[in-house]
Scaffold this motif. Structure first.
Motif, PDB file in Angstrom:
ATOM      1  N   GLU A   1       0.827  -1.204   0.000  1.00  0.00           N
ATOM      2  CA  GLU A   1       0.000   0.000   0.000  1.00  0.00           C
ATOM      3  C   GLU A   1       0.863   1.257   0.000  1.00  0.00           C
ATOM      4  O   GLU A   1       0.557   2.237  -0.694  1.00  0.00           O
ATOM      5  N   LEU A   2       1.953   1.224   0.784  1.00  0.00           N
ATOM      6  CA  LEU A   2       2.849   2.379   0.813  1.00  0.00           C
ATOM      7  C   LEU A   2       3.493   2.598  -0.551  1.00  0.00           C
ATOM      8  O   LEU A   2       3.630   3.739  -1.010  1.00  0.00           O
ATOM      9  N   TYR A   3       3.876   1.498  -1.195  1.00  0.00           N
ATOM     10  CA  TYR A   3       4.530   1.596  -2.508  1.00  0.00           C
ATOM     11  C   TYR A   3       3.627   2.317  -3.505  1.00  0.00           C
ATOM     12  O   TYR A   3       4.033   3.301  -4.144  1.00  0.00           O
ATOM     13  N   TYR A   4       2.387   1.842  -3.612  1.00  0.00           N
ATOM     14  CA  TYR A   4       1.497   2.440  -4.597  1.00  0.00           C
ATOM     15  C   TYR A   4       0.922   3.775  -4.121  1.00  0.00           C
ATOM     16  O   TYR A   4       0.483   4.584  -4.945  1.00  0.00           O
TER      17      TYR A   4
ATOM     18  N   ASN B   1      20.694   5.976   1.936  1.00  0.00           N
ATOM     19  CA  ASN B   1      20.155   6.040   0.579  1.00  0.00           C
ATOM     20  C   ASN B   1      18.677   5.665   0.587  1.00  0.00           C
ATOM     21  O   ASN B   1      18.286   4.680   1.212  1.00  0.00           O
ATOM     22  N   VAL B   2      17.873   6.437  -0.102  1.00  0.00           N
ATOM     23  CA  VAL B   2      16.432   6.195  -0.172  1.00  0.00           C
ATOM     24  C   VAL B   2      16.109   5.583  -1.524  1.00  0.00           C
ATOM     25  O   VAL B   2      16.493   6.115  -2.567  1.00  0.00           O
ATOM     26  N   TYR B   3      15.419   4.462  -1.506  1.00  0.00           N
ATOM     27  CA  TYR B   3      15.040   3.790  -2.745  1.00  0.00           C
ATOM     28  C   TYR B   3      13.819   4.476  -3.360  1.00  0.00           C
ATOM     29  O   TYR B   3      12.971   5.019  -2.654  1.00  0.00           O
ATOM     30  N   THR B   4      13.755   4.436  -4.664  1.00  0.00           N
ATOM     31  CA  THR B   4      12.611   5.002  -5.381  1.00  0.00           C
ATOM     32  C   THR B   4      11.885   3.882  -6.110  1.00  0.00           C
ATOM     33  O   THR B   4      12.497   2.880  -6.500  1.00  0.00           O
ATOM     34  N   PRO B   5      10.578   4.014  -6.298  1.00  0.00           N
ATOM     35  CA  PRO B   5       9.824   2.941  -6.966  1.00  0.00           C
ATOM     36  C   PRO B   5      10.204   2.814  -8.435  1.00  0.00           C
ATOM     37  O   PRO B   5      10.492   3.811  -9.107  1.00  0.00           O
ATOM     38  N   SER B   6      10.208   1.588  -8.912  1.00  0.00           N
ATOM     39  CA  SER B   6      10.510   1.356 -10.327  1.00  0.00           C
ATOM     40  C   SER B   6       9.341   1.763 -11.214  1.00  0.00           C
ATOM     41  O   SER B   6       9.524   2.097 -12.381  1.00  0.00           O
ATOM     42  N   VAL B   7       8.128   1.726 -10.648  1.00  0.00           N
ATOM     43  CA  VAL B   7       6.938   2.145 -11.390  1.00  0.00           C
ATOM     44  C   VAL B   7       6.722   3.631 -11.152  1.00  0.00           C
ATOM     45  O   VAL B   7       6.674   4.087 -10.008  1.00  0.00           O
ATOM     46  N   ARG B   8       6.611   4.404 -12.218  1.00  0.00           N
ATOM     47  CA  ARG B   8       6.448   5.851 -12.087  1.00  0.00           C
ATOM     48  C   ARG B   8       5.046   6.318 -12.463  1.00  0.00           C
ATOM     49  O   ARG B   8       4.667   7.439 -12.157  1.00  0.00           O
ATOM     50  N   TYR B   9       4.289   5.457 -13.130  1.00  0.00           N
ATOM     51  CA  TYR B   9       2.949   5.836 -13.565  1.00  0.00           C
ATOM     52  C   TYR B   9       1.980   4.710 -13.218  1.00  0.00           C
ATOM     53  O   TYR B   9       2.336   3.527 -13.240  1.00  0.00           O
ATOM     54  N   LEU B  10       0.760   5.088 -12.903  1.00  0.00           N
ATOM     55  CA  LEU B  10      -0.280   4.111 -12.609  1.00  0.00           C
ATOM     56  C   LEU B  10      -1.011   3.756 -13.900  1.00  0.00           C
ATOM     57  O   LEU B  10      -1.619   4.626 -14.534  1.00  0.00           O
ATOM     58  N   ASP B  11      -0.944   2.493 -14.255  1.00  0.00           N
ATOM     59  CA  ASP B  11      -1.616   2.017 -15.460  1.00  0.00           C
ATOM     60  C   ASP B  11      -2.871   1.242 -15.077  1.00  0.00           C
ATOM     61  O   ASP B  11      -2.948   0.660 -13.981  1.00  0.00           O
ATOM     62  N   PRO B  12      -3.857   1.199 -15.948  1.00  0.00           N
ATOM     63  CA  PRO B  12      -5.073   0.417 -15.651  1.00  0.00           C
ATOM     64  C   PRO B  12      -4.742  -1.065 -15.478  1.00  0.00           C
ATOM     65  O   PRO B  12      -3.798  -1.589 -16.082  1.00  0.00           O
ATOM     66  N   LEU B  13      -5.520  -1.734 -14.638  1.00  0.00           N
ATOM     67  CA  LEU B  13      -5.322  -3.161 -14.422  1.00  0.00           C
ATOM     68  C   LEU B  13      -5.705  -3.937 -15.674  1.00  0.00           C
ATOM     69  O   LEU B  13      -6.741  -3.675 -16.288  1.00  0.00           O
ATOM     70  N   SER B  14      -4.855  -4.889 -16.015  1.00  0.00           N
ATOM     71  CA  SER B  14      -5.127  -5.698 -17.207  1.00  0.00           C
ATOM     72  C   SER B  14      -5.939  -6.947 -16.880  1.00  0.00           C
ATOM     73  O   SER B  14      -6.521  -7.562 -17.766  1.00  0.00           O
ATOM     74  N   SER B  15      -5.974  -7.337 -15.609  1.00  0.00           N
ATOM     75  CA  SER B  15      -6.690  -8.552 -15.215  1.00  0.00           C
ATOM     76  C   SER B  15      -8.113  -8.215 -14.799  1.00  0.00           C
ATOM     77  O   SER B  15      -8.410  -7.097 -14.361  1.00  0.00           O
ATOM     78  N   GLN B  16      -8.976  -9.213 -14.919  1.00  0.00           N
ATOM     79  CA  GLN B  16     -10.370  -9.058 -14.531  1.00  0.00           C
ATOM     80  C   GLN B  16     -10.556  -9.468 -13.074  1.00  0.00           C
ATOM     81  O   GLN B  16     -10.003 -10.465 -12.626  1.00  0.00           O
ATOM     82  N   LEU B  17     -11.328  -8.682 -12.345  1.00  0.00           N
ATOM     83  CA  LEU B  17     -11.614  -9.012 -10.955  1.00  0.00           C
ATOM     84  C   LEU B  17     -12.657 -10.121 -10.883  1.00  0.00           C
ATOM     85  O   LEU B  17     -13.599 -10.158 -11.678  1.00  0.00           O
ATOM     86  N   SER B  18     -12.475 -11.011  -9.921  1.00  0.00           N
ATOM     87  CA  SER B  18     -13.448 -12.077  -9.707  1.00  0.00           C
ATOM     88  C   SER B  18     -14.586 -11.561  -8.830  1.00  0.00           C
ATOM     89  O   SER B  18     -14.571 -10.414  -8.368  1.00  0.00           O
ATOM     90  N   SER B  19     -15.543 -12.431  -8.583  1.00  0.00           N
ATOM     91  CA  SER B  19     -16.699 -12.033  -7.783  1.00  0.00           C
ATOM     92  C   SER B  19     -16.313 -11.887  -6.318  1.00  0.00           C
ATOM     93  O   SER B  19     -15.294 -12.413  -5.861  1.00  0.00           O
ATOM     94  N   LEU B  20     -17.150 -11.174  -5.567  1.00  0.00           N
ATOM     95  CA  LEU B  20     -16.898 -10.975  -4.142  1.00  0.00           C
ATOM     96  C   LEU B  20     -16.934 -12.303  -3.393  1.00  0.00           C
ATOM     97  O   LEU B  20     -16.147 -12.521  -2.462  1.00  0.00           O
ATOM     98  N   ASP B  21     -17.831 -13.203  -3.796  1.00  0.00           N
ATOM     99  CA  ASP B  21     -17.912 -14.509  -3.136  1.00  0.00           C
ATOM    100  C   ASP B  21     -16.600 -15.279  -3.267  1.00  0.00           C
ATOM    101  O   ASP B  21     -16.189 -15.993  -2.343  1.00  0.00           O
ATOM    102  N   TYR B  22     -15.951 -15.133  -4.400  1.00  0.00           N
ATOM    103  CA  TYR B  22     -14.675 -15.833  -4.609  1.00  0.00           C
ATOM    104  C   TYR B  22     -13.629 -15.352  -3.606  1.00  0.00           C
ATOM    105  O   TYR B  22     -12.929 -16.159  -2.981  1.00  0.00           O
ATOM    106  N   TYR B  23     -13.533 -14.041  -3.431  1.00  0.00           N
ATOM    107  CA  TYR B  23     -12.525 -13.505  -2.517  1.00  0.00           C
ATOM    108  C   TYR B  23     -12.867 -13.823  -1.065  1.00  0.00           C
ATOM    109  O   TYR B  23     -11.973 -14.077  -0.250  1.00  0.00           O
TER     110      TYR B  23
END
Length: 231
Positions: free
Chosen positions: A86-89, A168-190
């Motif tokens: 969560e901190l990373y993103y 030394n402070v590390y920086t994230p390798s991801v610099r931009y937020l891209d849309p998720l490519s995977s489909q979310l499953s149903s709430l019952d599944y989780y």
């Protein structure tokens, strides 16, 4: 195993009793000129023969308790990993918001400059629109200040947690937020996956098993058993 050691005085017999019968002499007394060393060693033990299975139950309860502790450790580890995720993103989102705010500020400055130029040129501008723009700019400034405070907190937390021993402070390798490519499953599944795979629940269930087996062990302890002792 037990050993006992001591310095003891000798014994004299005024009645000249033989050494093996000195204890019969009523006038026997200690002779401090003859100091001896007393040594005694004892070995004792108990071997359970029949205990109604209490030993096996105790071992089984201990094993279940160890498993419950391991599940608890894994749960805390996973919770820490989620927090770091969560901190990373959050940090990546902070960088994204900073860029958006900068673009928004540039747009507002351009609009304000256009309004000022139009007023200087004597163009007919509706004062209501000018007033609405000023209100919008003020509201934007207030919201931007709140967002800036949140961004400072996220960055300070990032720098505090992700700093090595050299500073030394590390920086994230991801610099931009891209849309998720995977489909979310149903709430019952989780929900079902959480009940089956969460280590917190596994630890609770295993802890219950350990408690039940410990109670069985205590019950067996209260029953008469057969033991073989030696000393």
């Amino acid at each position: 195993f037990r050993s006992e050691h001591a310095l003891v005085p000798g014994v004299t017999s005024p009645g000249n009793f033989p050494e093996e019968q000195i204890y019969l002499d009523p006038n026997a007394k200690n002779d401090w000129d003859k100091i001896g060393v007393f040594n005694r060693m004892r070995i004792s033990g108990v071997q359970p023969v029949f205990t109604w299975g209490s030993i096996n139950k105790a071992v089984s309860a201990a094993q279940e308790a160890v498993k419950a502790t391991e599940f608890e450790f894994q749960a805390k580890k996973e919770d820490l990993e989620v927090r770091l995720y969560e901190l990373y993103y959050s940090y990546v989102l902070a960088l994204e918001i900073e860029r958006l705010l900068k673009d928004a500020e540039d747009k507002i400055d351009q609009i304000e400059k256009s309004l000022d130029d139009a007023q200087e040129d004597g163009e007919d501008i509706d004062e209501t629109d000018v007033y609405k723009f000023k209100v919008f700019k003020a509201q934007f400034g207030i919201q931007k200040a709140e967002v800036d405070e949140s961004l400072v907190f996220v960055k300070q937390t990032w720098q505090y947690l992700l700093r090595n021993e050299n500073g030394n402070v590390y920086t994230p390798s991801v610099r931009y937020l891209d849309p998720l490519s995977s489909q979310l499953s149903s709430l019952d599944y989780y929900q079902s996956s959480a009940f089956l795979n969460r280590n917190e629940l596994r630890g609770i269930n295993t802890g219950k098993e350990a408690l039940v087996k410990y109670i069985d062990y205590q019950k067996a302890q209260n029953l008469p058993g057969l033991y073989l002792g030696f000393t």
